[in-house]
Scaffold this motif. Sequence first.
Motif, PDB file in Angstrom:
ATOM      1  N   PHE A  35       0.849  -1.181   0.000  1.00  0.00           N
ATOM      2  CA  PHE A  35       0.000   0.000   0.000  1.00  0.00           C
ATOM      3  C   PHE A  35       0.887   1.234   0.000  1.00  0.00           C
ATOM      4  CE2 PHE A  35      -2.561   3.098   2.477  1.00  0.00           C
ATOM      5  CZ  PHE A  35      -3.597   3.247   1.579  1.00  0.00           C
ATOM      6  N   PHE A  36       0.963   1.911  -1.129  1.00  0.00           N
ATOM      7  CA  PHE A  36       1.804   3.097  -1.284  1.00  0.00           C
ATOM      8  C   PHE A  36       3.226   2.840  -0.792  1.00  0.00           C
ATOM      9  CE2 PHE A  36      -2.459   4.953  -1.339  1.00  0.00           C
ATOM     10  CZ  PHE A  36      -2.378   5.725  -2.496  1.00  0.00           C
ATOM     11  N   GLY A  37       3.775   1.699  -1.190  1.00  0.00           N
ATOM     12  CA  GLY A  37       5.153   1.365  -0.862  1.00  0.00           C
ATOM     13  C   GLY A  37       5.366   0.764   0.511  1.00  0.00           C
ATOM     14  N   THR A  38       4.303   0.556   1.249  1.00  0.00           N
ATOM     15  CA  THR A  38       4.403  -0.018   2.590  1.00  0.00           C
ATOM     16  C   THR A  38       3.655  -1.343   2.612  1.00  0.00           C
ATOM     17  OG1 THR A  38       4.463   2.177   3.592  1.00  0.00           O
ATOM     18  CG2 THR A  38       3.864   0.356   5.037  1.00  0.00           C
ATOM     19  N   GLU A  39       4.249  -2.332   3.246  1.00  0.00           N
ATOM     20  CA  GLU A  39       3.559  -3.610   3.400  1.00  0.00           C
ATOM     21  C   GLU A  39       2.684  -3.550   4.648  1.00  0.00           C
ATOM     22  OE1 GLU A  39       5.622  -7.467   3.810  1.00  0.00           O
ATOM     23  OE2 GLU A  39       5.894  -7.297   1.642  1.00  0.00           O
ATOM     24  N   LEU A  40       1.395  -3.829   4.463  1.00  0.00           N
ATOM     25  CA  LEU A  40       0.441  -3.848   5.577  1.00  0.00           C
ATOM     26  C   LEU A  40      -0.178  -5.231   5.675  1.00  0.00           C
ATOM     27  CD1 LEU A  40      -1.796  -0.641   5.207  1.00  0.00           C
ATOM     28  CD2 LEU A  40      -0.108  -1.102   6.964  1.00  0.00           C
ATOM     29  N   THR A  41      -0.384  -5.685   6.899  1.00  0.00           N
ATOM     30  CA  THR A  41      -1.157  -6.895   7.119  1.00  0.00           C
ATOM     31  C   THR A  41      -2.539  -6.462   7.581  1.00  0.00           C
ATOM     32  OG1 THR A  41       0.830  -8.115   7.734  1.00  0.00           O
ATOM     33  CG2 THR A  41      -1.295  -9.086   8.360  1.00  0.00           C
ATOM     34  N   LEU A  42      -3.507  -6.652   6.704  1.00  0.00           N
ATOM     35  CA  LEU A  42      -4.866  -6.215   7.014  1.00  0.00           C
ATOM     36  C   LEU A  42      -5.548  -7.190   7.962  1.00  0.00           C
ATOM     37  CD1 LEU A  42      -6.158  -5.167   3.481  1.00  0.00           C
ATOM     38  CD2 LEU A  42      -5.209  -3.705   5.272  1.00  0.00           C
ATOM     39  N   PRO A  43      -6.377  -6.666   8.850  1.00  0.00           N
ATOM     40  CA  PRO A  43      -7.173  -7.559   9.693  1.00  0.00           C
ATOM     41  C   PRO A  43      -8.281  -8.175   8.840  1.00  0.00           C
ATOM     42  CG  PRO A  43      -7.833  -5.290  10.045  1.00  0.00           C
ATOM     43  CD  PRO A  43      -6.646  -5.251   9.118  1.00  0.00           C
ATOM     44  N   PRO A  44      -8.807  -9.307   9.263  1.00  0.00           N
ATOM     45  CA  PRO A  44      -9.971  -9.838   8.533  1.00  0.00           C
ATOM     46  C   PRO A  44     -11.160  -8.908   8.745  1.00  0.00           C
ATOM     47  CG  PRO A  44      -9.487 -11.161  10.472  1.00  0.00           C
ATOM     48  CD  PRO A  44      -8.393 -10.151  10.358  1.00  0.00           C
ATOM     49  N   GLU A  45     -11.990  -8.798   7.731  1.00  0.00           N
ATOM     50  CA  GLU A  45     -13.186  -7.974   7.829  1.00  0.00           C
ATOM     51  C   GLU A  45     -14.387  -8.882   8.057  1.00  0.00           C
ATOM     52  OE1 GLU A  45     -15.818  -4.697   5.342  1.00  0.00           O
ATOM     53  OE2 GLU A  45     -14.429  -5.995   4.257  1.00  0.00           O
ATOM     54  N   ALA A  46     -15.165  -8.587   9.081  1.00  0.00           N
ATOM     55  CA  ALA A  46     -16.359  -9.382   9.370  1.00  0.00           C
ATOM     56  C   ALA A  46     -17.386  -9.203   8.257  1.00  0.00           C
ATOM     57  CB  ALA A  46     -16.962  -8.969  10.709  1.00  0.00           C
ATOM     58  N   LYS A  47     -18.032 -10.296   7.915  1.00  0.00           N
ATOM     59  CA  LYS A  47     -19.156 -10.276   6.981  1.00  0.00           C
ATOM     60  C   LYS A  47     -20.353 -10.842   7.747  1.00  0.00           C
ATOM     61  CE  LYS A  47     -16.561  -8.931   3.571  1.00  0.00           C
ATOM     62  NZ  LYS A  47     -16.167  -9.456   2.322  1.00  0.00           N
ATOM     63  N   PHE A  48     -21.526 -10.308   7.491  1.00  0.00           N
ATOM     64  CA  PHE A  48     -22.705 -10.677   8.250  1.00  0.00           C
ATOM     65  C   PHE A  48     -23.708 -11.414   7.391  1.00  0.00           C
ATOM     66  CE2 PHE A  48     -20.885  -6.715   9.881  1.00  0.00           C
ATOM     67  CZ  PHE A  48     -20.501  -7.143  11.128  1.00  0.00           C
ATOM     68  N   SER A  49     -24.440 -12.314   8.005  1.00  0.00           N
ATOM     69  CA  SER A  49     -25.402 -13.132   7.266  1.00  0.00           C
ATOM     70  C   SER A  49     -26.827 -12.594   7.351  1.00  0.00           C
ATOM     71  CB  SER A  49     -25.370 -14.566   7.789  1.00  0.00           C
ATOM     72  OG  SER A  49     -25.728 -14.581   9.164  1.00  0.00           O
ATOM     73  N   SER A  50     -27.068 -11.666   8.273  1.00  0.00           N
ATOM     74  CA  SER A  50     -28.439 -11.192   8.470  1.00  0.00           C
ATOM     75  C   SER A  50     -28.429  -9.863   9.210  1.00  0.00           C
ATOM     76  CB  SER A  50     -29.228 -12.204   9.303  1.00  0.00           C
ATOM     77  OG  SER A  50     -28.678 -12.265  10.616  1.00  0.00           O
ATOM     78  N   TRP A 107     -24.048  -6.484  -0.045  1.00  0.00           N
ATOM     79  CA  TRP A 107     -22.844  -5.650  -0.042  1.00  0.00           C
ATOM     80  C   TRP A 107     -22.722  -4.841   1.246  1.00  0.00           C
ATOM     81  CZ3 TRP A 107     -22.899  -0.557   0.835  1.00  0.00           C
ATOM     82  CH2 TRP A 107     -24.120   0.104   0.684  1.00  0.00           C
ATOM     83  N   ALA A 108     -23.828  -4.477   1.854  1.00  0.00           N
ATOM     84  CA  ALA A 108     -23.786  -3.654   3.064  1.00  0.00           C
ATOM     85  C   ALA A 108     -23.580  -4.470   4.321  1.00  0.00           C
ATOM     86  CB  ALA A 108     -25.069  -2.841   3.197  1.00  0.00           C
ATOM     87  N   LEU A 109     -23.656  -5.782   4.211  1.00  0.00           N
ATOM     88  CA  LEU A 109     -23.517  -6.636   5.388  1.00  0.00           C
ATOM     89  C   LEU A 109     -22.046  -6.973   5.600  1.00  0.00           C
ATOM     90  CD1 LEU A 109     -26.618  -8.959   4.940  1.00  0.00           C
ATOM     91  CD2 LEU A 109     -26.394  -6.899   6.339  1.00  0.00           C
ATOM     92  N   ARG A 110     -21.253  -5.911   5.731  1.00  0.00           N
ATOM     93  CA  ARG A 110     -19.818  -6.072   5.954  1.00  0.00           C
ATOM     94  C   ARG A 110     -19.372  -5.041   6.982  1.00  0.00           C
ATOM     95  NH1 ARG A 110     -16.822  -5.140   0.444  1.00  0.00           N
ATOM     96  NH2 ARG A 110     -15.010  -5.207   1.814  1.00  0.00           N
ATOM     97  N   GLU A 111     -18.297  -5.358   7.658  1.00  0.00           N
ATOM     98  CA  GLU A 111     -17.836  -4.573   8.801  1.00  0.00           C
ATOM     99  C   GLU A 111     -17.556  -3.113   8.461  1.00  0.00           C
ATOM    100  OE1 GLU A 111     -15.012  -5.469  12.621  1.00  0.00           O
ATOM    101  OE2 GLU A 111     -14.473  -6.393  10.705  1.00  0.00           O
TER     102      GLU A 111
END
Length: 164
Positions: A35-50, A107-111
């Motif tokens: 990311f712009f020359g920097t290595e980032l470890t992204l956290p997992p993003e929660a996804k929701f079912s309902s 699409w909106a059921l995400r963190e």
Amino acid sequence: MTDRDVQRAKVYAAEAFVRAIFDTAAQQDSRVVEFFGTELTLPPEAKFSSVQSVRRYVDQVLALPAVAERWPVSPVAVRARRGLTAASYERAGAVPTIAVPERETRWALRELVVLHEIAHHLCPDAKHGPAFTGTLCDLAAAVMGPEAGYLLRVVYAKDGVAVE
């Protein structure tokens, strides 16, 4: 006369870019991104079912000590939204409400989207201005991890979005 929400389009575009970065990382099954020359470890993003799972998540976020101590707010309701094009935050009734589309598209059921709506609850009069964007960056950092907050701040800066 009401104040215009002058940053709204830029905020939405920046956040769409951030979500695309998270989506790409998930598709590649690697949390490490350049990311712009920097290595980032992204956290997992929660996804929701309902809508119910979004409701539980919102309650849990508002109860987190890092959130409750900084932003003492009242509870917020979560409901299904009929439209498919947007999630929203409403203060029309006695209880503020986050509305998320549930049918046909998830699409909106995400963190990241839900945190955006929670930020409206924590900073209700800021529309998409600098106080709101600062709140969302700090909230994402507190809930998802500092990398998420950093990513939002850098993309906002790249897109000319003011942040407090």
